[in-house]
Every structure is written in structure tokens, then in C-alpha cells.
Motif scaffolding. Structure first.
Motif, PDB file in Angstrom:
ATOM      1  N   ARG A 154     -18.616  47.323  36.484  1.00 47.14           N
ATOM      2  CA  ARG A 154     -18.822  47.971  37.982  1.00 47.14           C
ATOM      3  C   ARG A 154     -17.840  47.766  39.050  1.00 47.14           C
ATOM      4  NH1 ARG A 154     -24.080  45.286  40.631  1.00 47.14           N
ATOM      5  NH2 ARG A 154     -22.987  46.423  42.552  1.00 47.14           N
TER       6      ARG A 154
ATOM      7  N   ILE B 116     -16.143  46.110  42.071  1.00 42.56           N
ATOM      8  CA  ILE B 116     -16.439  44.795  42.737  1.00 42.56           C
ATOM      9  C   ILE B 116     -15.600  44.726  43.954  1.00 42.56           C
ATOM     10  CG2 ILE B 116     -16.387  42.126  42.585  1.00 42.56           C
ATOM     11  CD1 ILE B 116     -17.009  42.333  39.596  1.00 42.56           C
TER      12      ILE B 116
ATOM     13  N   GLY C 100     -13.093  43.027  37.681  1.00 39.61           N
ATOM     14  CA  GLY C 100     -14.077  42.170  37.029  1.00 39.61           C
ATOM     15  C   GLY C 100     -14.938  42.828  36.437  1.00 39.61           C
ATOM     16  N   PHE C 101     -15.892  41.822  35.448  1.00 43.45           N
ATOM     17  CA  PHE C 101     -17.142  42.407  34.844  1.00 43.45           C
ATOM     18  C   PHE C 101     -18.249  41.313  34.715  1.00 43.45           C
ATOM     19  CE2 PHE C 101     -14.192  40.197  31.739  1.00 43.45           C
ATOM     20  CZ  PHE C 101     -14.919  39.245  31.340  1.00 43.45           C
ATOM     21  N   ILE C 102     -19.225  41.947  34.078  1.00 43.31           N
ATOM     22  CA  ILE C 102     -20.477  41.036  34.138  1.00 43.31           C
ATOM     23  C   ILE C 102     -20.812  40.802  32.590  1.00 43.31           C
ATOM     24  CG2 ILE C 102     -22.863  41.015  34.541  1.00 43.31           C
ATOM     25  CD1 ILE C 102     -22.391  42.842  37.199  1.00 43.31           C
TER      26      ILE C 102
ATOM     27  N   THR D  77     -23.718  36.767  34.539  1.00 43.24           N
ATOM     28  CA  THR D  77     -22.554  35.866  35.221  1.00 43.24           C
ATOM     29  C   THR D  77     -21.418  36.941  35.380  1.00 43.24           C
ATOM     30  OG1 THR D  77     -23.298  33.976  34.243  1.00 43.24           O
ATOM     31  CG2 THR D  77     -20.755  34.038  35.021  1.00 43.24           C
ATOM     32  N   THR D  78     -20.754  37.023  36.504  1.00 47.78           N
ATOM     33  CA  THR D  78     -19.581  37.932  36.999  1.00 47.78           C
ATOM     34  C   THR D  78     -18.468  37.130  36.918  1.00 47.78           C
ATOM     35  OG1 THR D  78     -21.241  38.967  38.644  1.00 47.78           O
ATOM     36  CG2 THR D  78     -18.682  39.219  38.822  1.00 47.78           C
ATOM     37  N   TYR D  79     -17.370  37.789  36.184  1.00 47.36           N
ATOM     38  CA  TYR D  79     -16.256  37.051  35.859  1.00 47.36           C
ATOM     39  C   TYR D  79     -15.159  37.857  36.647  1.00 47.36           C
ATOM     40  CZ  TYR D  79     -18.451  34.645  32.064  1.00 47.36           C
ATOM     41  OH  TYR D  79     -19.381  34.070  31.251  1.00 47.36           O
ATOM     42  N   VAL D  80     -14.269  37.230  37.327  1.00 51.86           N
ATOM     43  CA  VAL D  80     -13.378  37.757  38.131  1.00 51.86           C
ATOM     44  C   VAL D  80     -11.943  37.348  37.529  1.00 51.86           C
ATOM     45  CG1 VAL D  80     -14.801  37.878  40.188  1.00 51.86           C
ATOM     46  CG2 VAL D  80     -13.458  35.799  39.874  1.00 51.86           C
TER      47      VAL D  80
END
Length: 231
Positions: free
Chosen positions: A37, A39, A56-58, A62-65
Motif C-alpha cells: 500500500r 506509504i 514498504g509493505f505490511i 506489521t509495517t516493514y519499511v
């Protein structure tokens, strides 16, 4: 596959998602479905955009950047050490780093070094080059011959993931000696600790380093995280 999701390969992945550049994937990789999505990134109120391919992704809520993008946007240098599987953000340890998992001890007592490899703390953080201390009937120790060649001894202590949700208990204390002199004593590590106890000891001029674990429970399940010497 659901709309807005994408499949990633998890394992030893150092590349576009985290750092940019070429990805290296381990043989035991696992496929993951992650949610993509847009960010927006703001640093001190200023919006910045990620380079192409570094979104980034989820995953599981948890959101990973992208680490390199975030770190460099904050003015910190990022370095990847593929040999040790280490990521350095900002200041890097001076000199060569030698992990105790790669160094044969001069002598050992009991079973402190019995289980080595990757550990996962009760905070669900995983570390390689570490030991799980799971034997607590006797004090255990390991002695290393330094010959005055090192300046620092560093490590971390934390309850293992095996203790997550268990009743609060004292698990043990670690002490570090240089040539017989006590240099460091840890607090009693609790089963429900939420922070890693960091060890940072000056060993300049030390000829022999001895690490002692004094258990306070029969099965301590303490993670001895990345013990290392720096010259």
C-alpha cells in the motif's frame, strides 16, 4: 492472490526491500504474501519519497519499511556485513569484530556454550552468533585467551522466547572477569524482561577473559546475544 498483495521470498534477503541493490536469497527461503500500500514518509515534517522498487509493505499487521532509505533520510550511514549477517546503522564498531561462536575457548566449565547459533528472545527478536543458556544446575563459565589484543567485549542478555508468558522469575546473573578481576556484573535477568541487557566492557590489556553465568533457576533459558571481541 488478493488484490493489493504481493509474494515475497523470506530468508536471507538483502536487497530492494530493505537496502536497494541486488538481493541474495537463502536456499531455505520461504514465500510470503504481503500487502502493498502507498506509504508516505515524513522526516521532521518534510515528505520524502522512496527510490523506485523500495516500497514498504505490511505482513501480519506489521509495517516493514526500507531500512537504507529511512536511515539515510535521518542522516545515518548503513552498512551490510554479509560475512557476519550484521547491519550497522550510524556509528560502526572500530576494529575487527570476532564473535565468540567463532573463537575456541581456552577452557569451559559446565554447559554455558552448549547451544549456539540463532536465538529468539521473548521480545521476538532473533540474533545469530549467539548462545542459549538452558542449563542451570551449576555455575558455568568460559575462558578465552586474549593476550592483550582486544579493546572491547560486548554482548547482550535477554530471556528466551521459551519464557514468553511464563511466571516472573529470576533466571540468572552474568559476570565478566579480566585476569581474575571482576569487570562487570549483570542485574538478575528476569523471565519477563522487555529490554536487552547490553554488556560493554573495556578489556584493554586483558590477557585472559572469563565469562561466568550464575543460574538462579534450573532451566534459565537466557539468550547470550552475539558475544564479541573488538580489537
Amino acid at each position: 492472490m488478493l488484490k493489493g498483495t504481493k509474494q515475497f521470498i523470506a530468508g536471507t534477503l538483502v536487497g530492494a526491500t530493505l537496502f536497494g541493490g541486488t538481493a541474495a536469497i537463502a536456499a531455505n527461503s520461504t514465500s510470503l504474501d504481503v500487502v502493498l500500500r502507498p506509504i508516505k514518509y515524513f522526516f521532521d515534517g518534510v515528505q520524502k519519497s522512496t527510490p523506485a522498487g523500495q516500497d514498504g509493505f505490511i505482513y501480519k499487521g506489521t509495517t516493514y519499511v526500507p531500512l537504507r532509505f529511512v536511515s539515510e533520510s535521518l542522516g545515518e550511514e548503513v552498512k551490510w556485513d554479509g560475512k557476519t549477517g550484521s547491519i550497522y546503522v550510524g556509528e560502526q564498531p572500530g576494529g575487527e569484530v570476532i564473535y565468540l561462536t567463532d573463537l575456541a575457548p581456552l577452557s569451559t566449565v559446565a554447559y554455558m556454550l552448549r547451544s549456539s547459533g540463532e536465538v529468539t528472545t521473548n521480545m521476538n527478536e532473533s540474533f545469530g552468533n549467539s548462545y542459549l543458556i538452558d542449563y542451570g544446575i551449576l555455575d558455568s563459565s568460559a575462558t578465552y585467551l586474549l593476550n592483550g589484543n582486544f579493546k572491547k567485549f560486548q554482548a547482550g542478555l535477554a530471556p528466551d522466547i521459551e519464557l514468553r508468558g511464563k511466571e516472573q522469575t529470576k533466571r540468572g546473573v552474568m559476570k565478566v572477569y579480566g585476569d581474575g578481576d571482576l569487570l562487570y556484573t549483570s542485574p538478575s535477568i528476569q523471565s519477563d524482561a522487555t529490554d536487552i541487557e547490553n554488556i560493554d566492557v573495556d578489556v584493554t590489556g586483558v590477557l585472559q577473559l572469563t565469562i561466568v553465568f550464575e543460574p538462579e533457576y534450573r532451566t534459565p533459558y537466557i539468550d547470550f546475544i552475539q558475544p564479541r571481541l573488538i580489537n
